[in-house]
Design a protein around this motif. Sequence first.
Motif, PDB file in Angstrom:
ATOM      1  N   ALA A 107       0.819  -1.217   0.000  1.00  0.00           N
ATOM      2  CA  ALA A 107       0.000   0.000   0.000  1.00  0.00           C
ATOM      3  C   ALA A 107       0.850   1.263   0.000  1.00  0.00           C
ATOM      4  N   LEU A 108       2.162   1.115   0.123  1.00  0.00           N
ATOM      5  CA  LEU A 108       3.070   2.253   0.173  1.00  0.00           C
ATOM      6  C   LEU A 108       3.660   2.516  -1.216  1.00  0.00           C
ATOM      7  N   THR A 109       3.621   3.757  -1.638  1.00  0.00           N
ATOM      8  CA  THR A 109       4.170   4.148  -2.937  1.00  0.00           C
ATOM      9  C   THR A 109       5.342   5.090  -2.726  1.00  0.00           C
ATOM     10  N   GLU A 110       6.469   4.803  -3.357  1.00  0.00           N
ATOM     11  CA  GLU A 110       7.611   5.699  -3.243  1.00  0.00           C
ATOM     12  C   GLU A 110       7.358   6.976  -4.036  1.00  0.00           C
ATOM     13  N   LEU A 111       7.873   8.089  -3.525  1.00  0.00           N
ATOM     14  CA  LEU A 111       7.628   9.384  -4.152  1.00  0.00           C
ATOM     15  C   LEU A 111       8.118   9.423  -5.592  1.00  0.00           C
ATOM     16  N   GLY A 112       9.306   8.888  -5.850  1.00  0.00           N
ATOM     17  CA  GLY A 112       9.828   8.899  -7.216  1.00  0.00           C
ATOM     18  C   GLY A 112       8.939   8.147  -8.179  1.00  0.00           C
ATOM     19  N   THR A 113       8.384   7.030  -7.730  1.00  0.00           N
ATOM     20  CA  THR A 113       7.458   6.266  -8.564  1.00  0.00           C
ATOM     21  C   THR A 113       6.184   7.053  -8.826  1.00  0.00           C
ATOM     22  N   ALA A 114       5.685   7.713  -7.797  1.00  0.00           N
ATOM     23  CA  ALA A 114       4.460   8.500  -7.955  1.00  0.00           C
ATOM     24  C   ALA A 114       4.662   9.682  -8.885  1.00  0.00           C
ATOM     25  N   LEU A 115       5.886  10.207  -8.955  1.00  0.00           N
ATOM     26  CA  LEU A 115       6.188  11.357  -9.798  1.00  0.00           C
ATOM     27  C   LEU A 115       6.391  10.990 -11.259  1.00  0.00           C
ATOM     28  N   ALA A 116       6.659   9.724 -11.531  1.00  0.00           N
ATOM     29  CA  ALA A 116       6.994   9.312 -12.886  1.00  0.00           C
ATOM     30  C   ALA A 116       5.888   9.686 -13.862  1.00  0.00           C
ATOM     31  N   PRO A 117       6.249  10.191 -15.033  1.00  0.00           N
ATOM     32  CA  PRO A 117       5.222  10.616 -15.993  1.00  0.00           C
ATOM     33  C   PRO A 117       4.394   9.434 -16.466  1.00  0.00           C
ATOM     34  N   PRO A 118       3.131   9.686 -16.794  1.00  0.00           N
ATOM     35  CA  PRO A 118       2.271   8.590 -17.249  1.00  0.00           C
ATOM     36  C   PRO A 118       2.673   8.107 -18.631  1.00  0.00           C
ATOM     37  N   SER A 119       2.342   6.867 -18.905  1.00  0.00           N
ATOM     38  CA  SER A 119       2.524   6.312 -20.241  1.00  0.00           C
ATOM     39  C   SER A 119       1.277   5.514 -20.583  1.00  0.00           C
TER      40      SER A 119
END
Length: 316
Positions: A263-275
């Motif tokens: 349930a935890l998301t790393e900030l860098g992953t959350a920031l990654a641009p959508p594809s």
Amino acid sequence: MTTFTLGEREIRDAVPMNEAIDAVRRGFLDLAAGEFEMPTRTALRDGQFLVMSAHHRPTASAMIKTLSVNFGRTPAIAGSVVWSETGRPDQLVATAGTVTALRTGAAVGVATDLLARPGAARLTLIGAGGQAPDQIRAVHAVRPLRRLTVVDTDPRRAETLVETVQSELPGVELRTASDAESAVGDAEIVCCATSATAPLFPASALPERVHVNAIGAYRPTMRELPAELLADSAVVVDELGAVLEESGEVIHALGAGVLTEDALTELGTALAPPSAAAPSSGARLAEATGRTVFKTVGVAVQDWAVARLLADKFLP
């Protein structure tokens, strides 16, 4: 070789908060892309002495921070940040307390920009210590404030903080309070910057839609947030390994069975641009719940990002 030594004034003059936020955002994206070597920090005497390091492969640059923490003194954080890179013979040494406050604020700015509701303008800040001014500056940089409420058990300390930032917040309604539970009741953004060992408020005290940043608890014995809040929110963390080892809130919630690691998301992953194949994690988080939480214990990539800005400005 020349060593350039920077104190608080030089750092503040060189790095405005908006630049720090942009640099820390890029750092977290590079962390998610695997471009850093970043060992888990060394903590001695239950976190009173910390050593953090990061190596950025693309630039062949590295940062090492050593510091001591003592909440009974002013400033609470003392130490140094050392920057070096293979392409420059000179190195930079900066005051750790100033870099830490700036980079912690910047990470909160990144997370708030990602997760807080557009137009959110009411901030409640709990804790009026050394980290507090940069929490306010960072939130204001990404969500211009209409109201700020500072909560501290020491009313004079809360008033002093308001006086410190007043000139930076023209037109903002400024308040102080001593009761955190009532002060978060109509907040749109909450920042917790304390050394608390028990939750500062119950989850039920918060509005149904709110973004919460928690920066103060950096050891397993410390907690600012209730487990129920983590269970009922989309939770973003700075780095999974760090929070699993050091965050009292996360460790407690996992142990209580109300939170799972996935349930935890790393900030860098959350920031990654959508594809097309992978929609933005940040967008999914914002849509998933009315409550979002950013939990940070502080990781070396943040210090590296601010130190790189300083190196680019001061080193030949």
